[in-house]
Structures are given as structure tokens and as C-alpha cells.
Scaffold this motif. Structure first.
Motif, PDB file in Angstrom:
ATOM      1  N   GLU A 271       5.856  -4.186 -10.738  1.00  0.00           N
ATOM      2  CA  GLU A 271       6.723  -3.400  -9.784  1.00  0.00           C
ATOM      3  C   GLU A 271       6.769  -4.054  -8.227  1.00  0.00           C
ATOM      4  OE1 GLU A 271       9.191  -0.816  -8.081  1.00  0.00           O
ATOM      5  OE2 GLU A 271       8.870  -0.940 -10.150  1.00  0.00           O
ATOM      6  N   LEU A 272       5.480  -4.476  -7.692  1.00  0.00           N
ATOM      7  CA  LEU A 272       5.334  -5.191  -6.593  1.00  0.00           C
ATOM      8  C   LEU A 272       5.266  -6.633  -6.700  1.00  0.00           C
ATOM      9  CD1 LEU A 272       2.140  -3.378  -5.128  1.00  0.00           C
ATOM     10  CD2 LEU A 272       4.297  -2.886  -5.084  1.00  0.00           C
ATOM     11  N   GLY A 273       5.498  -7.450  -8.005  1.00  0.00           N
ATOM     12  CA  GLY A 273       5.678  -8.588  -7.950  1.00  0.00           C
ATOM     13  C   GLY A 273       4.180  -9.474  -7.469  1.00  0.00           C
ATOM     14  N   VAL A 274       3.201  -9.063  -7.574  1.00  0.00           N
ATOM     15  CA  VAL A 274       1.847  -9.534  -7.375  1.00  0.00           C
ATOM     16  C   VAL A 274       1.068  -9.605  -8.907  1.00  0.00           C
ATOM     17  CG1 VAL A 274       2.094  -8.748  -5.222  1.00  0.00           C
ATOM     18  CG2 VAL A 274       0.847  -7.473  -6.642  1.00  0.00           C
ATOM     19  N   SER A 275       0.005 -10.178  -8.609  1.00  0.00           N
ATOM     20  CA  SER A 275      -1.210 -10.294  -9.845  1.00  0.00           C
ATOM     21  C   SER A 275      -1.631  -9.035  -9.780  1.00  0.00           C
ATOM     22  CB  SER A 275      -2.080 -11.703  -9.632  1.00  0.00           C
ATOM     23  OG  SER A 275      -3.003 -11.166  -8.548  1.00  0.00           O
ATOM     24  N   SER A 276      -2.318  -9.068 -11.119  1.00  0.00           N
ATOM     25  CA  SER A 276      -3.142  -7.628 -11.572  1.00  0.00           C
ATOM     26  C   SER A 276      -4.350  -7.560 -10.466  1.00  0.00           C
ATOM     27  CB  SER A 276      -3.729  -7.671 -12.912  1.00  0.00           C
ATOM     28  OG  SER A 276      -2.550  -7.397 -13.773  1.00  0.00           O
ATOM     29  N   ARG A 277      -4.715  -8.634 -10.318  1.00  0.00           N
ATOM     30  CA  ARG A 277      -5.930  -8.798  -9.410  1.00  0.00           C
ATOM     31  C   ARG A 277      -5.578  -8.303  -7.972  1.00  0.00           C
ATOM     32  NH1 ARG A 277      -9.533 -14.193  -9.099  1.00  0.00           N
ATOM     33  NH2 ARG A 277      -9.892 -13.241 -11.375  1.00  0.00           N
ATOM     34  N   THR A 278      -4.443  -8.675  -7.439  1.00  0.00           N
ATOM     35  CA  THR A 278      -4.076  -8.459  -5.964  1.00  0.00           C
ATOM     36  C   THR A 278      -3.692  -6.713  -6.039  1.00  0.00           C
ATOM     37  OG1 THR A 278      -2.954 -10.528  -5.574  1.00  0.00           O
ATOM     38  CG2 THR A 278      -2.502  -8.624  -4.352  1.00  0.00           C
ATOM     39  N   ALA A 279      -3.132  -6.141  -7.038  1.00  0.00           N
ATOM     40  CA  ALA A 279      -2.755  -5.032  -7.320  1.00  0.00           C
ATOM     41  C   ALA A 279      -4.282  -4.018  -7.115  1.00  0.00           C
ATOM     42  CB  ALA A 279      -2.074  -4.578  -8.506  1.00  0.00           C
ATOM     43  N   SER A 280      -5.181  -4.584  -8.064  1.00  0.00           N
ATOM     44  CA  SER A 280      -6.603  -3.873  -8.048  1.00  0.00           C
ATOM     45  C   SER A 280      -7.093  -3.714  -6.562  1.00  0.00           C
ATOM     46  CB  SER A 280      -7.390  -4.695  -8.979  1.00  0.00           C
ATOM     47  OG  SER A 280      -6.885  -4.450 -10.403  1.00  0.00           O
ATOM     48  N   ARG A 281      -7.058  -4.918  -5.924  1.00  0.00           N
ATOM     49  CA  ARG A 281      -7.480  -5.026  -4.720  1.00  0.00           C
ATOM     50  C   ARG A 281      -6.840  -3.968  -3.605  1.00  0.00           C
ATOM     51  NH1 ARG A 281      -7.964 -11.083  -5.092  1.00  0.00           N
ATOM     52  NH2 ARG A 281      -5.921 -11.091  -4.144  1.00  0.00           N
TER      53      ARG A 281
ATOM     54  N   LEU B  42       0.811  -1.216   0.090  1.00  0.00           N
ATOM     55  CA  LEU B  42      -0.056  -0.069   0.052  1.00  0.00           C
ATOM     56  C   LEU B  42       1.104   1.192  -0.171  1.00  0.00           C
ATOM     57  CD1 LEU B  42      -2.791  -0.964   2.370  1.00  0.00           C
ATOM     58  CD2 LEU B  42      -3.060  -0.954   0.117  1.00  0.00           C
ATOM     59  N   GLU B  43       1.933   1.237   0.855  1.00  0.00           N
ATOM     60  CA  GLU B  43       3.055   2.486   0.620  1.00  0.00           C
ATOM     61  C   GLU B  43       3.589   2.537  -0.576  1.00  0.00           C
ATOM     62  OE1 GLU B  43       5.538   1.727   3.984  1.00  0.00           O
ATOM     63  OE2 GLU B  43       4.147   2.452   5.770  1.00  0.00           O
ATOM     64  N   MET B  44       3.850   1.497  -1.424  1.00  0.00           N
ATOM     65  CA  MET B  44       4.676   1.692  -2.600  1.00  0.00           C
ATOM     66  C   MET B  44       3.578   2.159  -3.690  1.00  0.00           C
ATOM     67  SD  MET B  44       7.069  -1.545  -2.793  1.00  0.00           S
ATOM     68  CE  MET B  44       7.801  -1.107  -4.332  1.00  0.00           C
ATOM     69  N   ILE B  45       2.110   1.635  -3.599  1.00  0.00           N
ATOM     70  CA  ILE B  45       1.475   2.148  -4.505  1.00  0.00           C
ATOM     71  C   ILE B  45       0.930   3.635  -4.301  1.00  0.00           C
ATOM     72  CG2 ILE B  45      -1.106   1.984  -5.084  1.00  0.00           C
ATOM     73  CD1 ILE B  45      -0.968  -1.276  -4.467  1.00  0.00           C
ATOM     74  N   THR B  46       1.178   4.212  -3.136  1.00  0.00           N
ATOM     75  CA  THR B  46       0.698   5.340  -2.819  1.00  0.00           C
ATOM     76  C   THR B  46       1.849   6.337  -3.314  1.00  0.00           C
ATOM     77  OG1 THR B  46      -0.381   4.914  -0.807  1.00  0.00           O
ATOM     78  CG2 THR B  46       0.271   6.920  -0.885  1.00  0.00           C
ATOM     79  N   ALA B  47       3.090   5.846  -3.117  1.00  0.00           N
ATOM     80  CA  ALA B  47       4.377   6.487  -3.567  1.00  0.00           C
ATOM     81  C   ALA B  47       4.379   6.568  -5.150  1.00  0.00           C
ATOM     82  CB  ALA B  47       5.578   5.925  -3.104  1.00  0.00           C
ATOM     83  N   LEU B  48       3.890   5.450  -5.709  1.00  0.00           N
ATOM     84  CA  LEU B  48       3.633   5.456  -7.123  1.00  0.00           C
ATOM     85  C   LEU B  48       2.823   6.488  -7.895  1.00  0.00           C
ATOM     86  CD1 LEU B  48       4.368   1.544  -7.897  1.00  0.00           C
ATOM     87  CD2 LEU B  48       5.816   3.201  -8.503  1.00  0.00           C
ATOM     88  N   ALA B  49       1.687   6.553  -7.319  1.00  0.00           N
ATOM     89  CA  ALA B  49       0.536   7.331  -7.662  1.00  0.00           C
ATOM     90  C   ALA B  49       0.904   8.569  -7.359  1.00  0.00           C
ATOM     91  CB  ALA B  49      -0.698   7.109  -6.913  1.00  0.00           C
ATOM     92  N   LYS B  50       1.668   9.112  -6.365  1.00  0.00           N
ATOM     93  CA  LYS B  50       2.073  10.478  -6.221  1.00  0.00           C
ATOM     94  C   LYS B  50       2.973  10.896  -7.009  1.00  0.00           C
ATOM     95  CE  LYS B  50       0.439  10.640  -1.204  1.00  0.00           C
ATOM     96  NZ  LYS B  50       0.704  10.937  -0.031  1.00  0.00           N
ATOM     97  N   SER B  51       3.808   9.881  -7.768  1.00  0.00           N
ATOM     98  CA  SER B  51       5.184  10.456  -8.427  1.00  0.00           C
ATOM     99  C   SER B  51       4.567  11.083  -9.644  1.00  0.00           C
ATOM    100  CB  SER B  51       5.518   9.121  -8.941  1.00  0.00           C
ATOM    101  OG  SER B  51       5.016   8.350  -9.781  1.00  0.00           O
TER     102      SER B  51
ATOM    103  N   ASP C 210       1.732  -2.057 -14.421  1.00  0.00           N
ATOM    104  CA  ASP C 210       2.846  -1.603 -14.144  1.00  0.00           C
ATOM    105  C   ASP C 210       3.001  -1.798 -12.754  1.00  0.00           C
ATOM    106  OD1 ASP C 210       3.556  -1.044 -16.903  1.00  0.00           O
ATOM    107  OD2 ASP C 210       2.617   1.091 -16.547  1.00  0.00           O
ATOM    108  N   ILE C 211       2.141  -1.464 -12.022  1.00  0.00           N
ATOM    109  CA  ILE C 211       1.990  -1.486 -10.624  1.00  0.00           C
ATOM    110  C   ILE C 211       2.118  -3.035 -10.199  1.00  0.00           C
ATOM    111  CG2 ILE C 211       0.589  -1.343  -8.610  1.00  0.00           C
ATOM    112  CD1 ILE C 211      -0.573   1.280  -9.738  1.00  0.00           C
ATOM    113  N   ALA C 212       1.406  -3.928 -10.712  1.00  0.00           N
ATOM    114  CA  ALA C 212       1.588  -5.514 -10.498  1.00  0.00           C
ATOM    115  C   ALA C 212       2.933  -5.985 -10.760  1.00  0.00           C
ATOM    116  CB  ALA C 212       0.750  -6.136 -11.258  1.00  0.00           C
TER     117      ALA C 212
END
Length: 244
Positions: A34-44, A13-22, A30-32
Motif C-alpha cells: 500500500e505504501l510502496g516500500v519494503s516490508s522492512r521499512t513498513a516494520s520499522r 505513519l499517518e497512513m499506517i495508523t489509518a489502516l490499523a484503525k480501519s 499488505d501495508i508495504a
């Protein structure tokens, strides 16, 4: 996907927040990645951030774009202890530089920042501020020898300073002599751009001043903490600092 096992949801959550604010263009894919997770997990995770009030907009689908609402402003600033200390030290150093360009409002910025802290955080910050000293700029003959210290050494020294932990260092004198020391980093002094550690030296059983850029290796001893000495104890160690 091995990275997903090392990142907790809070970290994500902290990394997604930082990416969104960039402000950079991003997709859920892209986010999935970067985090090494599935797109579904990133969406959740993005949905959780929305529920917490972060105004993230996301288009549907794997390649959907992710961005903050255009009218989103700075709002509240959330800093941890180390980040707050870093920022206050930087502001103090900039104020002490005496440069009028773009720095007229630094005092007000610092006061607003301190006012935003909780009482507990403010107490800890004030304690650290009392251990940071800003002196005059380094003389020209020292600048020719100065090299910025390694990032990893700065980071480890910083944490030991905050934790009041003893450290084992390899130190090189101005004459090129190398020695091993165990020191207690009580105070930091900036003689811009050179930082000094005002320390208790176990080898000499006395106070000593060490230039941070002359520390070539450093290991913390977290089980060896120390009680802070009065700043007056270090006055003699500052004599001849322009020749260190």
C-alpha cells in the motif's frame, strides 16, 4: 516502488495508523504494498508508532498480521484544521435539521469537540463558524433541479473559503446562461441540501449569492486574499434566494 519517493515518513505513519484503525485484516506485506516500500521499512514504521503509544500488535515475518489491541478505545481524537471545520459544520447542519432520531446528544458532542481544541485552534474554528449560516430547507421546486456539485469543486471552494482567497468561477444561472466571474467567498449558507456562497462579485462590483451546484469550474487565486465583510452587507443578496 516509485510511490515511496513521494511519501515522507510522516505521511507513511499517518497512513499506517489509518489502516490499523480501519479494523480490516492486514499483513506487513499488505501495508508495504500500500505504501510502496519494503516490508522492512513498513516494520520499522510500525515500531515507531508503537514507541509513540499506538497499541499495534504485529506477528513476526513478512506475512505477519497487524492489528490494534482488542481493548483499545477511541481515546484522544487528533484532527487537523480542515477536518475539525468539516466535522463542526456537519454537526451544526445535523442539529439544525431538527430530526430527533439518533441526534439527541449532538450538542454535547459538539461542546466536547470544541473543548478539546487548543486556544489557537478554537479561535480559528470560531472565526470559521461565524461565517457558516444554516437556513431553512430548500423548497421542493429547487430540489428537482439540484445535482450534487463535483467533489473537486467542493474541495477547492472549501480551501479558498478557509484561506479567504478570491476564486475564478464558471457559473450557470437558472436560465442556463454561463458566465465567468471572479468572486470572494465571504460566507456559506446551507439551505439543505443546497449550499450557497455569499460573495463579493468583482464583475458586478456588488454582493451576490451563488449556488455551489451551479459552479461548473473553479480556479483559486491564492495571491488575491480579501478582508472579511460584515454579514449585514449580504442581506440584499439573499432576497429571492428561493428562485436561484
Amino acid at each position: 516502488m516509485a510511490r515511496s519517493t513521494t511519501l515522507s515518513r510522516l505521511d507513511r505513519l499517518e497512513m499506517i495508523t489509518a489502516l490499523a484503525k480501519s479494523g480490516e485484516p492486514l499483513t506487513i506485506g499488505d501495508i508495504a504494498m500500500e505504501l510502496g516500500v519494503s516490508s522492512r521499512t513498513a516494520s520499522r514504521d510500525i515500531e515507531i508508532l508503537r514507541d509513540r503509544g499506538l497499541p499495534i500488535e504485529a506477528d513476526r515475518g513478512r506475512g505477519g498480521g497487524v492489528r490494534l489491541q482488542r481493548n483499545w478505545g477511541v481515546g484522544r481524537l487528533s484532527l487537523n484544521y480542515t477536518e475539525a471545520v468539516d466535522l463542526l459544520i456537519s454537526l451544526a447542519a445535523a442539529e439544525q435539521s431538527g430530526s430527533p432520531l439518533f441526534m439527541a446528544q449532538l450538542g454535547g458532542v459538539r461542546r466536547k469537540l470544541v473543548a478539546s481544541f487548543s486556544p489557537a485552534m478554537a479561535f480559528k474554528i470560531n472565526d470559521i463558524k461565524s461565517r457558516i449560516r444554516i437556513g431553512k430547507s430548500a423548497p421542493a421546486h429547487l430540489l428537482s433541479q439540484y445535482r450534487a456539485p463535483a467533489v473537486e469543486i467542493v474541495g477547492t471552494l472549501h480551501q479558498a473559503f478557509l484561506d479567504r482567497s478570491a476564486i475564478s468561477i464558471t457559473y450557470t444561472t437558472v436560465a442556463g446562461e454561463e458566465s465567468q466571474r471572479i468572486i470572494e467567498p465571504h460566507y456559506l449558507l446551507l439551505s439543505s441540501p443546497i449550499w450557497y456562497v455569499l460573495a463579493w462579485d468583482e464583475l458586478r462590483q456588488d454582493v451576490r449569492t451563488f449556488r455551489c451546484d451551479r459552479i461548473t469550474s473553479l480556479v483559486t487565486a491564492p495571491d488575491r486574499t480579501f478582508r472579511l465583510r460584515a454579514i449585514g452587507d449580504f442581506q440584499t443578496s439573499l432576497e429571492g434566494i428561493d428562485n436561484i
